[in-house]
Design a protein around this motif. Structure first.
Motif, short mmCIF file in Angstrom:
data_model
loop_
_atom_site.label_atom_id
_atom_site.label_comp_id
_atom_site.label_asym_id
_atom_site.label_seq_id
_atom_site.Cartn_x
_atom_site.Cartn_y
_atom_site.Cartn_z
N LEU A 134 3.77 0.57 2.62
CA LEU A 134 3.44 -0.40 3.67
C LEU A 134 3.30 -1.79 3.07
O LEU A 134 2.65 -1.97 2.04
CB LEU A 134 2.12 -0.02 4.36
CG LEU A 134 2.09 1.27 5.17
CD1 LEU A 134 0.67 1.64 5.52
CD2 LEU A 134 2.92 1.12 6.43
N ASP A 135 3.90 -2.77 3.75
CA ASP A 135 3.70 -4.18 3.44
C ASP A 135 3.00 -4.79 4.64
O ASP A 135 3.58 -4.94 5.72
CB ASP A 135 5.04 -4.89 3.20
CG ASP A 135 5.72 -4.39 1.94
OD1 ASP A 135 5.01 -4.22 0.94
OD2 ASP A 135 6.95 -4.19 1.96
N THR A 168 9.69 5.18 3.84
CA THR A 168 9.21 6.45 3.29
C THR A 168 10.15 6.92 2.19
O THR A 168 11.36 6.69 2.24
CB THR A 168 9.13 7.53 4.38
OG1 THR A 168 10.44 7.69 4.98
CG2 THR A 168 8.12 7.17 5.44
N THR A 169 9.55 7.56 1.22
CA THR A 169 10.29 8.23 0.15
C THR A 169 9.61 9.57 -0.10
O THR A 169 8.52 9.62 -0.67
CB THR A 169 10.30 7.39 -1.15
OG1 THR A 169 10.89 6.11 -0.88
CG2 THR A 169 11.10 8.10 -2.23
N GLY A 170 10.23 10.62 0.38
CA GLY A 170 9.60 11.93 0.26
C GLY A 170 8.33 12.00 1.08
O GLY A 170 8.34 11.76 2.29
N SER A 230 0.84 -1.19 0.00
CA SER A 230 0.00 0.00 0.00
C SER A 230 0.88 1.25 0.00
O SER A 230 2.01 1.23 0.50
CB SER A 230 -0.91 0.02 1.23
OG SER A 230 -1.72 -1.13 1.26
N GLU A 231 0.35 2.30 -0.57
CA GLU A 231 1.04 3.59 -0.61
C GLU A 231 0.11 4.67 -0.08
O GLU A 231 -1.06 4.71 -0.44
CB GLU A 231 1.47 3.94 -2.04
CG GLU A 231 2.41 2.94 -2.67
CD GLU A 231 2.78 3.33 -4.09
OE1 GLU A 231 2.50 4.50 -4.47
OE2 GLU A 231 3.32 2.50 -4.82
N ALA A 246 7.56 6.55 10.77
CA ALA A 246 7.77 5.30 10.03
C ALA A 246 8.97 4.53 10.55
O ALA A 246 8.97 3.29 10.57
CB ALA A 246 7.94 5.60 8.54
N ASP A 247 10.02 5.24 11.02
CA ASP A 247 11.19 4.55 11.57
C ASP A 247 10.81 3.74 12.81
O ASP A 247 11.33 2.65 13.03
CB ASP A 247 12.28 5.57 11.91
CG ASP A 247 12.85 6.24 10.67
OD1 ASP A 247 12.74 5.64 9.58
OD2 ASP A 247 13.39 7.35 10.80
#
Length: 267
Positions: free
Chosen positions: A232-233, A225-227, A199-200, A213-214
């Motif tokens: 999510l998995d 995270t990217t930007g 999921s994004e 997220a960390d």
């Protein structure tokens, strides 16, 4: 579908004999009736506008403590369950009226159900690609939606192709073999459209919304995270760890994750 099934019980054998004489090809009557059932099933397109119907209340669904795919899967199940009962009834009535044998009966029962799953997944896929959340009347996403129109017409075209290909090439295979091959093709397409995938979540407002997220990753969640995008998995087992809350909302999210994790978490 129930009315059609009852009509087949009353006049089905007579209609089958007439069609067999007109077409003069074995299996054509069963194929046309199965095609008709699938075409009627394609008109049940509840999943196609289901995402757009969230409208401005979409944030309620987004705030639920579940993965997005779980909410989408519930939309699929609703259509499959509500369409499955009348489809099963119509298939039973068709099998009783035509008496196509064990293999034919199984195909009458299974193919419409798999076709319904495919149409639900196809409609939901289209609506996810082109949602409309800015409507003022529910008629707009239901009656004037491109996803609904394409899902309906695509279902009719798919069912018609099933009949057309039988007359072109399938009749050399035999009714049972051809329908089994088409059932496998339909099932494969449905599985591909409903396969679980990462999921994004993209945040349009704040660049550091997903600073927590960390902490999720430290607890064992499959996320990165990217930007402004959070990936999510789902399905990972969470375990205790030492994590830091970057902000109030992130801390609340980490607290909920820690409550569902095995072991002790220091927040």
């Amino acid at each position: 579908l129930p009315v059609g099934g009852i009509a087949l019980l009353v006049k089905g054998s007579m209609a089958a004999e007439l069609l067999d004489e007109l077409l003069a090809r074995p299996g054509c009557t069963s194929l046309l009736l199965c095609t008709g059932i699938c075409m009627v099933a394609a008109m049940n397109d509840m999943a196609a506008p289901s995402v757009s119907l969230e409208g401005r209340n979409l944030w309620l669904a987004q705030s639920l403590p579940i993965l997005p795919w779980e909410a989408l899967r519930a939309k699929l199940r609703l259509q499959v369950i509500l369409a499955g009962v009348p489809l099963a009834f119509a298939g039973d009535c068709t099998a009783i009226a035509l008496r196509p044998g064990l293999s034919g009966t199984l195909l009458f029962l299974l193919l419409p159900q798999v076709f319904s799953l495919l149409m639900a997944a196809f409609g939901l896929f289209l609506n996810l690609k082109r949602p409309n959340f800015h409507w003022t009347s529910e008629i707009t996403p239901i009656k004037q939606s491109g996803a609904v129109a394409i899902s309906l017409l695509g279902g009719w075209a798919y069912a018609a192709a099933m009949a057309a290909l039988y007359f072109l090439v399938g009749r050399h295979m035999g009714f049972a073999a051809y329908m089994a091959a088409f059932l496998a093709l339909t099932l494969a397409a449905a599985v591909l459209l409903t396969a679980d995938a990462p999921s994004e979540i993209y945040d349009h407002l704040f660049a550091r919304r997903f600073a927590c997220a960390d902490g999720f990753a430290a607890l064992g969640a499959g996320c990165r995270t990217t930007g402004r995008t959070l990936y999510l998995d789902g399905g990972a087992a969470l375990h205790g760890a030492e994590v830091t809350a970057p902000d109030l909302r992130g801390g609340a999210a980490l607290l909920l994750a820690a409550l569902g994790a095995e072991g002790v978490t220091l927040l």
